[in-house]
Design a protein around this motif. Structure first.
Motif, short mmCIF file in Angstrom:
data_model
loop_
_atom_site.label_atom_id
_atom_site.label_comp_id
_atom_site.label_asym_id
_atom_site.label_seq_id
_atom_site.Cartn_x
_atom_site.Cartn_y
_atom_site.Cartn_z
N TYR A 16 6.76 130.78 45.19
CA TYR A 16 6.88 129.53 44.43
C TYR A 16 8.08 128.71 44.86
N HIS A 17 9.19 129.37 45.22
CA HIS A 17 10.40 128.65 45.62
C HIS A 17 10.18 127.81 46.87
N LEU A 18 9.17 128.15 47.68
CA LEU A 18 8.92 127.43 48.92
C LEU A 18 8.37 126.03 48.69
N ILE A 19 7.91 125.74 47.47
CA ILE A 19 7.43 124.41 47.14
C ILE A 19 8.57 123.41 47.13
N PHE A 20 9.78 123.90 46.85
CA PHE A 20 10.95 123.04 46.71
C PHE A 20 11.65 122.85 48.06
N VAL A 21 12.31 121.71 48.20
CA VAL A 21 13.19 121.51 49.36
C VAL A 21 14.27 122.57 49.36
N ASP A 22 14.90 122.74 48.20
CA ASP A 22 15.94 123.76 48.01
C ASP A 22 15.85 124.20 46.55
N TRP A 23 15.29 125.37 46.30
CA TRP A 23 15.04 125.80 44.93
C TRP A 23 16.34 125.96 44.14
N ASN A 24 17.37 126.52 44.74
CA ASN A 24 18.64 126.69 44.02
C ASN A 24 19.25 125.35 43.65
N GLN A 25 19.09 124.38 44.52
CA GLN A 25 19.57 123.04 44.20
C GLN A 25 18.76 122.44 43.06
N ALA A 26 17.45 122.72 43.03
CA ALA A 26 16.60 122.23 41.94
C ALA A 26 17.01 122.85 40.61
N ILE A 27 17.36 124.12 40.61
CA ILE A 27 17.85 124.77 39.40
C ILE A 27 19.06 124.03 38.85
N SER A 28 19.99 123.73 39.73
CA SER A 28 21.22 123.05 39.31
C SER A 28 20.95 121.64 38.83
N ARG A 29 20.14 120.88 39.59
CA ARG A 29 19.88 119.49 39.25
C ARG A 29 19.09 119.37 37.95
N GLN A 30 18.04 120.19 37.81
CA GLN A 30 17.23 120.10 36.59
C GLN A 30 18.02 120.57 35.38
N GLY A 31 18.83 121.61 35.56
CA GLY A 31 19.70 122.05 34.46
C GLY A 31 20.65 120.95 34.02
N GLU A 32 21.18 120.22 34.99
CA GLU A 32 22.11 119.13 34.69
C GLU A 32 21.43 118.02 33.88
N VAL A 33 20.24 117.61 34.32
CA VAL A 33 19.53 116.54 33.62
C VAL A 33 19.13 116.97 32.22
N LEU A 34 18.60 118.18 32.08
CA LEU A 34 18.18 118.65 30.77
C LEU A 34 19.37 118.85 29.84
N ASP A 35 20.49 119.34 30.37
CA ASP A 35 21.70 119.49 29.55
C ASP A 35 22.15 118.13 29.02
N LYS A 36 22.15 117.12 29.85
CA LYS A 36 22.55 115.78 29.42
C LYS A 36 21.63 115.26 28.32
N LEU A 37 20.33 115.49 28.49
CA LEU A 37 19.37 115.05 27.47
C LEU A 37 19.59 115.78 26.16
N ILE A 38 19.75 117.09 26.23
CA ILE A 38 19.94 117.89 25.01
C ILE A 38 21.20 117.47 24.28
N GLY A 60 11.58 130.69 36.60
CA GLY A 60 12.87 130.54 35.94
C GLY A 60 13.66 129.29 36.26
N THR A 61 13.07 128.30 36.88
CA THR A 61 13.82 127.12 37.33
C THR A 61 14.65 126.49 36.22
N GLN A 62 14.02 126.10 35.12
CA GLN A 62 14.76 125.42 34.05
C GLN A 62 15.51 126.42 33.17
N ALA A 63 14.93 127.59 32.93
CA ALA A 63 15.60 128.59 32.09
C ALA A 63 16.93 129.01 32.68
N ILE A 64 16.94 129.27 33.98
CA ILE A 64 18.19 129.66 34.65
C ILE A 64 19.17 128.50 34.64
N GLY A 65 18.67 127.30 34.92
CA GLY A 65 19.54 126.13 34.92
C GLY A 65 20.23 125.91 33.59
#
Length: 257
Positions: A16-38, A60-65
């Protein structure tokens, strides 16, 4: 939701991680956006005081983020293989998350306790193909929320997609040309549902390998979702779009009254 959904995620979990350009970067970026919204929705200054149920956690993309930001995260998914992968990834990222296998149509039976936030990201809700199933999922999410709790859903912009009916995504060429990822869409005649064919082409040791997985979605319009949420008892339904949030999909939020 048909059998193709479970099969799709069971078979895709390892890659699944291969769908992303950089999965670890996606974890960080999505966590950041969702944290700001929350944080814009809650008055508490500490994420540790906010409980989150990610009810379609995948690997675990968003959960880990969100766990990295200090939220008290529980996470479930219908796919045991995805949950197993997510558990391993959470350990490698140094965060604690309570994981389990559950269908978001039966959260009331499968998950104990209630939460300040229930999250379903990555276009998971549209796997529910009929009104009855979507209603059942939203009803179960409603029971899992505290009073004044927040529902967060991210899905594709189906209001735009049903007009354009795209048949293929732009191929994403990655790893210096050694990985190519794209999707093909087969739309039903009524324009309400479509089959996704996910392709991951990967060069390994000079040999190209192609992985193909398929699943189905319902192109739920915003008005359809809004009406169903209002009937169930949600209020303050709001939609935010990528140009405003920086998130890759529209984000819908609603409150339990």
């Amino acid at each position: 939701m048909n059998d193709s959904v479970l099969k799709f995620y069971e078979e895709l979990a390892e890659d699944y991680h291969l769908i992303f350009v950089d999965w670890n970067q996606a974890i960080s970026r999505q966590g950041e956006v969702l944290d700001k919204l929350i944080r814009s929705k809650f008055t508490t200054s500490s994420a540790h005081n906010i409980s989150v149920l990610d009810c379609s956690c995948g690997i675990g993309t968003q959960a880990i983020g969100l766990a990295k930001y200090g939220y008290n995260v529980s996470a479930t998914d219908i796919s045991p293989a995805s949950v197993k992968r997510a558990e391993k990834e959470a350990v490698s990222h140094g965060v604690h998350i309570n994981f389990g296998v559950a269908d978001f149509r039966t959260l009331d039976q499968d998950v104990s306790g209630v939460f300040d936030i229930v999250l379903s990201a990555d276009n998971a809700i549209p796997h529910l193909m009929i009104d009855e199933d979507l209603n059942k999922a939203f009803q179960n999410i409603h029971t899992k929320l505290n009073h004044n709790g927040l529902l967060i859903v991210t899905i594709r912009d189906y209001d735009a997609m049903v007009k354009e009916k795209p048949t293929i995504t732009q191929p994403n060429v990655l790893d210096e040309g050694k990985r190519i990822v794209f999707q093909v869409y087969d739309w039903a005649e009524d324009g309400k549902t479509y089959t996704v064919h996910q392709f991951i082409m990967h060069e390994i040791n000079g040999e190209w390998k192609t992985k193909h997985n398929r699943t189905e979605y319902r192109a739920w319009l915003r008005e359809e979702i809004n009406n169903m949420l209002n009937v169930i008892g949600f209020t303050d339904v709001e939609w935010r779009f990528p140009e405003d949030t920086g998130y890759y999909q529209p984000i819908m939020t609603a409150r339990k009254i």
